[in-house]
Design an enzyme around this catalytic site. Structure first.
Site, PDB file in Angstrom:
ATOM      1  N   SER A  43      -7.839  -1.239  -3.740  1.00 56.70           N
ATOM      2  CA  SER A  43      -9.365  -1.365  -3.866  1.00 56.70           C
ATOM      3  C   SER A  43      -9.965   0.033  -4.294  1.00 56.70           C
ATOM      4  CB  SER A  43      -9.531  -1.782  -2.287  1.00 56.70           C
ATOM      5  OG  SER A  43      -9.133  -0.976  -1.370  1.00 56.70           O
ATOM      6  N   HIS A  59      -8.668  -8.064  -4.950  1.00 53.31           N
ATOM      7  CA  HIS A  59      -9.461  -7.606  -6.448  1.00 53.31           C
ATOM      8  C   HIS A  59      -8.878  -8.114  -7.555  1.00 53.31           C
ATOM      9  CE1 HIS A  59     -11.934  -4.848  -3.764  1.00 53.31           C
ATOM     10  NE2 HIS A  59     -10.646  -4.861  -3.379  1.00 53.31           N
ATOM     11  N   LYS A 110     -15.366 -11.588  -3.068  1.00 54.36           N
ATOM     12  CA  LYS A 110     -15.320 -10.637  -4.433  1.00 54.36           C
ATOM     13  C   LYS A 110     -15.606 -11.474  -5.637  1.00 54.36           C
ATOM     14  CE  LYS A 110     -13.433  -7.403  -1.423  1.00 54.36           C
ATOM     15  NZ  LYS A 110     -12.393  -6.951  -0.474  1.00 54.36           N
TER      16      LYS A 110
HETATM   17  C1  PLP Z   1     -12.061  -6.607   0.756  1.00 53.70           C
HETATM   18  C2  PLP Z   1     -10.660  -6.344   1.079  1.00 53.70           C
HETATM   19  C3  PLP Z   1     -10.190  -7.132   2.253  1.00 53.70           C
HETATM   20  C4  PLP Z   1     -11.037  -7.991   3.149  1.00 53.70           C
HETATM   21  O1  PLP Z   1     -11.566  -9.124   2.691  1.00 53.70           O
HETATM   22  P1  PLP Z   1     -12.883  -9.488   3.424  1.00 53.70           P
HETATM   23  O2  PLP Z   1     -13.084 -10.969   3.117  1.00 53.70           O
HETATM   24  O3  PLP Z   1     -14.109  -8.886   2.793  1.00 53.70           O
HETATM   25  O4  PLP Z   1     -12.733  -9.485   4.843  1.00 53.70           O
HETATM   26  C5  PLP Z   1      -9.055  -7.151   2.266  1.00 53.70           C
HETATM   27  N1  PLP Z   1      -8.140  -6.542   1.526  1.00 53.70           N
HETATM   28  C6  PLP Z   1      -8.622  -5.757   0.454  1.00 53.70           C
HETATM   29  C7  PLP Z   1      -7.557  -5.212  -0.537  1.00 53.70           C
HETATM   30  C8  PLP Z   1     -10.133  -6.017   0.198  1.00 53.70           C
HETATM   31  O5  PLP Z   1     -10.389  -5.148  -0.868  1.00 53.70           O
END
Ligand code: PLP
Length: 390
Positions: free
Chosen positions: A176, A204, A236
């Site tokens: 991330s 992602h 996302k």
């Molecule tokens: C954003 C993210 C999460 C968490 O997901 P949410 O739905 O925002 O709680 C988990 N793992 C990674 C790699 C992320 O980037």
């Protein structure tokens, strides 16, 4: 009881104090933030769906049909037709036997680890994994071992030295804060050799990578065997909210029984699940958006190379620029903002000490001119912080 003010003050002095911004506009690339118009390169809205009218329409339709709140946990009466239909869509899209919705990706990672591992077991993780995967080890009670980033020898040493108990390997598919990708095939082979679970966090990659945006997991592992578990988020690239875990029938039934972050929480609003079904259709039909994103990534990387900016090894919409100290990263972020550009400054503990960076993210909503403007401003501002940084 510890006093809070001194710790806050110390954070401020170390340039580690975090503050929120308030958006007056929907998520997008041209934002009004705290009264100021800014060109933004900081969302995870990679396909530009977060404010798509079709999703707003689907959300309104879902609210009219299913109401606002789910009113209960999934195992009581909170599991709606909208949730069920989305789970079936997600299973079909990912090529997995079953999918299970969670309220957030954070809760999904915690839930999987806590359902499958216990004290005496071992969770082996890439050092740069997302915080939720690290926290997952704590909730499960399993021992946490970390291997060097993307280093398969280091992973194999960890697996060989893990000792008794069940094993799970967990990795971000796309990291991330770095934007680089895990070698899922090689990791999967090691997992098979050690009869270990493999939990892949495709937060992602899902919607962005692979055929029809099915993600890095699908692209690299296909419909891998029962030991491989896919987790992806819906907040996302999909532009809505929530997350899901996909895998075997037995896995999903086990999570329904035992994942504490699934059982002991209210089901997400069914209207959100309803909107996500439309998001999934836009992702499936979103090749033009993904092609545009790839063009923007190439344009940014070409331009940054010409300016001698310290690019990282990423082919994804996450294009961080390493700066070094938190103070230098903050300074660069402020210089960009003064020029009307918003980029997230990422500091420890989100990244290791000395690895503070600007996390540039691209969205299919950006125009080529937006990328050019960012490069122009970076070309003016980056040399100024370089001395501070190094
Ligand atoms: C954003 C993210 C999460 C968490 O997901 P949410 O739905 O925002 O709680 C988990 N793992 C990674 C790699 C992320 O980037």
């Amino acid at each position: 009881m510890r006093a809070l003010a001194p710790a806050l003050e110390k954070r401020r002095q170390q340039q580690l104090y975090r503050a929120r911004r308030t958006l007056e506009t929907p998520q997008g690339v041209e934002l009004s933030v705290d009264g100021e118009r800014l060109l933004s390169f900081c969302s995870n809205d990679y396909l530009g769906l977060a404010a798509h009218p079709a999703l707003a329409g689907a959300l309104a339709e879902g609210a009219a049909r299913f109401g606002t709140g789910s009113g209960a946990a999934h195992l009581i009466t909170g599991h709606s037709y909208a949730h069920q239909a989305l789970e079936e869509d997600l299973a079909a899209f990912t090529g997995q036997p079953r999918a299970l919705l969670f309220s957030t990706g954070y809760m999904a990672n915690l839930g999987v680890a806590a359902a499958l591992l216990r004290r005496g077991d071992t969770l082996v993780e890439d050092r740069l994994n997302h915080a939720s995967l690290i926290d997952a080890a704590q909730l499960s009670g399993a021992r946490l071992l970390r291997y060097h980033h993307l280093d398969m020898d280091s992973l194999r040493r960890r697996l060989s030295g893990a000792g008794e108990g069940d094993l799970m390997v967990a990795t971000d598919a796309v990291f991330s804060m770095d934007g680089d990708c895990a070698p899922l095939k090689a990791i999967d082979e090691s997992c098979r050799r050690h009869s270990a679970w493999l939990l892949v966090d495709d937060a992602h990659g899902f919607g962005v990578l692979g055929s029809k945006g099915r993600g890095a997991f699908h692209e690299q592992l296909g419909a891998a065997g029962g030991h491989a578990i896919l987790m992806a988020t819906l907040g996302k690239a999909l532009g809505t909210f929530g997350a899901f875990v996909a895998g075997s029938e037995e896995l999903v039934e086990t999570l329904i029984q035992e994942a504490r972050t699934y059982v002991y929480t209210t089901a997400a609003p069914p209207a959100v699940a309803w909107a996500t079904r439309t998001a999934l259709r836009l992702v499936r039909e979103g090749e033009a958006r993904r092609a545009r994103l790839r063009e923007l990534i190439a344009r940014f990387r070409d331009g940054a190379r010409q300016l001698d900016l310290p690019l990282m090894d990423s082919q994804t919409p996450i294009q961080p620029l390493r700066v070094g100290s938190a103070a230098a990263a903050v300074k660069l972020g402020e210089a960009l903002r003064a020029a009307g550009i918003l980029v997230a400054v990422i500091r420890p503990p989100t990244v290791p000490r000395g690895a503070a960076r600007l996390r540039v993210t691209l969205s299919a909503l950006h125009a080529p001119e937006h990328v050019d403007r960012l490069l122009e401003v970076l070309g003016n501002c980056y040399p100024g912080v370089k001395d501070v940084a190094c």
